[in-house]
Design a protein around this motif. Structure first.
Motif, PDB file in Angstrom:
ATOM      1  N   ALA A 135       0.866  -1.178   0.000  1.00 50.09           N
ATOM      2  CA  ALA A 135       0.000   0.000   0.000  1.00 50.09           C
ATOM      3  C   ALA A 135       0.902   1.227   0.000  1.00 50.09           C
ATOM      4  O   ALA A 135       1.923   1.249   0.690  1.00 50.09           O
ATOM      5  N   VAL A 136       0.535   2.254  -0.784  1.00 49.12           N
ATOM      6  CA  VAL A 136       1.402   3.424  -0.948  1.00 49.12           C
ATOM      7  C   VAL A 136       1.211   4.431   0.177  1.00 49.12           C
ATOM      8  O   VAL A 136       2.168   5.063   0.628  1.00 49.12           O
ATOM      9  N   GLY A 137       0.015   4.613   0.676  1.00 46.53           N
ATOM     10  CA  GLY A 137      -0.239   5.613   1.704  1.00 46.53           C
ATOM     11  C   GLY A 137      -0.511   6.978   1.109  1.00 46.53           C
ATOM     12  O   GLY A 137      -0.510   7.166  -0.113  1.00 46.53           O
ATOM     13  N   GLU A 138      -0.718   7.955   1.982  1.00 46.63           N
ATOM     14  CA  GLU A 138      -1.029   9.311   1.544  1.00 46.63           C
ATOM     15  C   GLU A 138      -0.239  10.329   2.357  1.00 46.63           C
ATOM     16  O   GLU A 138       0.163  10.061   3.484  1.00 46.63           O
ATOM     17  N   GLN A 146      12.371  14.690  11.560  1.00 47.66           N
ATOM     18  CA  GLN A 146      11.020  14.313  11.931  1.00 47.66           C
ATOM     19  C   GLN A 146      11.003  12.921  12.545  1.00 47.66           C
ATOM     20  O   GLN A 146      11.879  12.096  12.276  1.00 47.66           O
ATOM     21  N   GLN A 147       9.992  12.678  13.355  1.00 46.53           N
ATOM     22  CA  GLN A 147       9.835  11.361  13.970  1.00 46.53           C
ATOM     23  C   GLN A 147       8.828  10.536  13.183  1.00 46.53           C
ATOM     24  O   GLN A 147       7.786  11.037  12.771  1.00 46.53           O
ATOM     25  N   VAL A 148       9.173   9.268  12.961  1.00 46.32           N
ATOM     26  CA  VAL A 148       8.251   8.348  12.302  1.00 46.32           C
ATOM     27  C   VAL A 148       7.810   7.294  13.315  1.00 46.32           C
ATOM     28  O   VAL A 148       8.585   6.846  14.162  1.00 46.32           O
ATOM     29  N   ILE A 189      12.346   3.222   4.409  1.00 45.42           N
ATOM     30  CA  ILE A 189      11.148   3.939   4.835  1.00 45.42           C
ATOM     31  C   ILE A 189      11.209   5.429   4.504  1.00 45.42           C
ATOM     32  O   ILE A 189      10.232   6.144   4.714  1.00 45.42           O
ATOM     33  N   ARG A 190      12.328   5.884   3.963  1.00 50.08           N
ATOM     34  CA  ARG A 190      12.513   7.311   3.710  1.00 50.08           C
ATOM     35  C   ARG A 190      11.490   7.864   2.719  1.00 50.08           C
ATOM     36  O   ARG A 190      11.082   9.025   2.824  1.00 50.08           O
ATOM     37  N   ASP A 191      11.073   7.062   1.748  1.00 49.11           N
ATOM     38  CA  ASP A 191      10.108   7.547   0.754  1.00 49.11           C
ATOM     39  C   ASP A 191       8.729   6.909   0.919  1.00 49.11           C
ATOM     40  O   ASP A 191       7.929   6.886  -0.015  1.00 49.11           O
ATOM     41  N   MET A 192       8.441   6.392   2.119  1.00 45.77           N
ATOM     42  CA  MET A 192       7.103   5.899   2.406  1.00 45.77           C
ATOM     43  C   MET A 192       6.210   7.058   2.872  1.00 45.77           C
ATOM     44  O   MET A 192       6.693   8.100   3.301  1.00 45.77           O
ATOM     45  N   LYS A 193       4.890   6.829   2.794  1.00 43.61           N
ATOM     46  CA  LYS A 193       3.912   7.804   3.246  1.00 43.61           C
ATOM     47  C   LYS A 193       3.046   7.178   4.334  1.00 43.61           C
ATOM     48  O   LYS A 193       2.895   5.953   4.370  1.00 43.61           O
ATOM     49  N   PRO A 194       2.484   7.994   5.226  1.00 46.79           N
ATOM     50  CA  PRO A 194       1.624   7.435   6.273  1.00 46.79           C
ATOM     51  C   PRO A 194       0.525   6.553   5.693  1.00 46.79           C
ATOM     52  O   PRO A 194      -0.135   6.921   4.716  1.00 46.79           O
ATOM     53  N   GLY A 195       0.346   5.404   6.299  1.00 48.88           N
ATOM     54  CA  GLY A 195      -0.606   4.424   5.786  1.00 48.88           C
ATOM     55  C   GLY A 195       0.022   3.433   4.819  1.00 48.88           C
ATOM     56  O   GLY A 195      -0.608   2.443   4.444  1.00 48.88           O
ATOM     57  N   GLY A 196       1.263   3.676   4.417  1.00 49.17           N
ATOM     58  CA  GLY A 196       1.953   2.789   3.487  1.00 49.17           C
ATOM     59  C   GLY A 196       2.427   1.514   4.151  1.00 49.17           C
ATOM     60  O   GLY A 196       2.771   1.509   5.336  1.00 49.17           O
ATOM     61  N   LYS A 197       2.440   0.438   3.372  1.00 47.27           N
ATOM     62  CA  LYS A 197       2.943  -0.852   3.838  1.00 47.27           C
ATOM     63  C   LYS A 197       3.936  -1.369   2.805  1.00 47.27           C
ATOM     64  O   LYS A 197       3.653  -1.383   1.614  1.00 47.27           O
ATOM     65  N   ARG A 198       5.090  -1.819   3.289  1.00 41.51           N
ATOM     66  CA  ARG A 198       6.181  -2.192   2.376  1.00 41.51           C
ATOM     67  C   ARG A 198       6.983  -3.334   2.959  1.00 41.51           C
ATOM     68  O   ARG A 198       7.173  -3.417   4.171  1.00 41.51           O
ATOM     69  N   VAL A 226       6.952  -3.524   6.896  1.00 46.83           N
ATOM     70  CA  VAL A 226       6.837  -2.263   7.628  1.00 46.83           C
ATOM     71  C   VAL A 226       5.507  -1.597   7.308  1.00 46.83           C
ATOM     72  O   VAL A 226       5.078  -1.551   6.149  1.00 46.83           O
ATOM     73  N   GLU A 227       4.871  -1.058   8.328  1.00 50.06           N
ATOM     74  CA  GLU A 227       3.667  -0.239   8.177  1.00 50.06           C
ATOM     75  C   GLU A 227       3.948   1.123   8.802  1.00 50.06           C
ATOM     76  O   GLU A 227       4.129   1.237  10.013  1.00 50.06           O
ATOM     77  N   LEU A 228       4.000   2.165   7.967  1.00 49.32           N
ATOM     78  CA  LEU A 228       4.272   3.517   8.459  1.00 49.32           C
ATOM     79  C   LEU A 228       2.964   4.129   8.961  1.00 49.32           C
ATOM     80  O   LEU A 228       2.003   4.293   8.202  1.00 49.32           O
ATOM     81  N   LEU A 229       2.919   4.463  10.237  1.00 51.39           N
ATOM     82  CA  LEU A 229       1.685   4.950  10.851  1.00 51.39           C
ATOM     83  C   LEU A 229       1.550   6.462  10.774  1.00 51.39           C
ATOM     84  O   LEU A 229       0.496   6.980  10.408  1.00 51.39           O
ATOM     85  N   SER A 230       2.609   7.194  11.140  1.00 56.04           N
ATOM     86  CA  SER A 230       2.495   8.649  11.167  1.00 56.04           C
ATOM     87  C   SER A 230       3.870   9.296  11.123  1.00 56.04           C
ATOM     88  O   SER A 230       4.897   8.645  11.351  1.00 56.04           O
ATOM     89  N   ILE A 231       3.862  10.585  10.819  1.00 57.46           N
ATOM     90  CA  ILE A 231       5.071  11.416  10.811  1.00 57.46           C
ATOM     91  C   ILE A 231       4.809  12.609  11.712  1.00 57.46           C
ATOM     92  O   ILE A 231       3.761  13.257  11.616  1.00 57.46           O
TER      93      ILE A 231
END
Length: 249
Positions: A135-138, A146-148, A189-198, A226-231
């Motif tokens: 999933a790409v995220g938004e 920044q904190q991830v 994870i540097r180019d992931m977006k919140p909601g993204g899964k990789r 990895v699932e990026l939740l927030s920034i």
């Protein structure tokens, strides 16, 4: 306070400390322990070296049983298509026994060379990092400082789950650009977006330090879902002019 999974952490200073418990999230990678391998100054082999030799033999025996496709010689000839097909089937059988996730990569070894076999929907970068987006995220990608917040599941090459932030009950948190993460993981994870899964496949050259006190050997790949939740943005806070930290929100 930032919560950093030590399994993913990377320290540039030599000989970082090693946690005493494997269950305390993930064992911190450590630098080499050369001092343990010094020979006795007097003639002969020390009692410690004899014990170390026995431990190395045991370690190699266990590694061979866990990774039967590991070649014992760097001079091995190229595998025939039949041999590679057999090794792939062997890998898939082991991964099935370890309950590896779907489309998990296979690792074919020829001496010191490792070939990563993945479906076509994986992407390989020039750095050697391999990934697949579920999933790409938004939104925006994280910036330095920044904190991830993210969840992760870590696997070894055989598809066995090593650790998971889901099992820990809380996501991991880390500030980007502070050299606190394993290089390949931060790149992933540097180019992931919140909601993204990789899924990230980290080659040894982008991985953590190696040594007998870590999970990692010099030619092992690490695989993370990895699932990026927030920034979150972070600001420095000074307390009584003697102490400062970062507050992220």
């Amino acid at each position: 306070m930032l919560v950093v999974p030590s399994y993913l952490s990377y320290k540039s200073t030599p000989s970082p400390s090693i946690p005493s418990s494997h269950n305390n999230q993930i064992i911190q990678c450590c630098s080499s322990q050369n001092s343990r391998y010094h020979r006795a100054e007097s003639g002969g082999i020390s009692h410690y070296e004899e014990n170390l030799s026995r431990r190395l033999v045991l370690f190699l025996s266990v590694t061979t049983s866990l990774f039967p496709n590991l070649s014992s010689s760097a001079k091995t000839k190229s595998k025939s298509p039949f041999d590679q097909r057999r090794l792939l089937e062997q890998n898939k059988r082991i991964q099935k026994e370890n309950n590896a996730p779907e489309d998990f990569p296979s690792f074919i070894r020829e001496g010191f060379q490792v070939k990563v076999v993945t479906p076509e929907n994986y992407t390989t970068r020039e750095s050697g990092l391999i990934y697949k987006d579920f999933a790409v995220g938004e939104g925006d990608c994280p910036q330095a400082g920044q904190q991830v917040m993210f969840h992760y599941v870590g696997y070894n090459e055989s598809g066995r789950r090593i650790d998971s932030s889901y099992n820990q009950g809380s996501p991991a948190r880390i500030r980007m650009g502070t050299n606190a993460l394993v290089p390949g993981f931060e790149e992933g994870i540097r180019d992931m977006k919140p909601g993204g899964k990789r899924r990230i496949i980290i080659p040894p050259e982008l991985g953590p330090p190696v040594g007998p006190s870590t999970f990692f050997s010099s030619k092992q790949f690490e695989v993370f879902d990895v699932e990026l939740l927030s920034i979150q943005n972070c600001v420095r806070r000074t307390i009584a002019a003697f102490y400062s930290d970062f507050v992220c929100e």
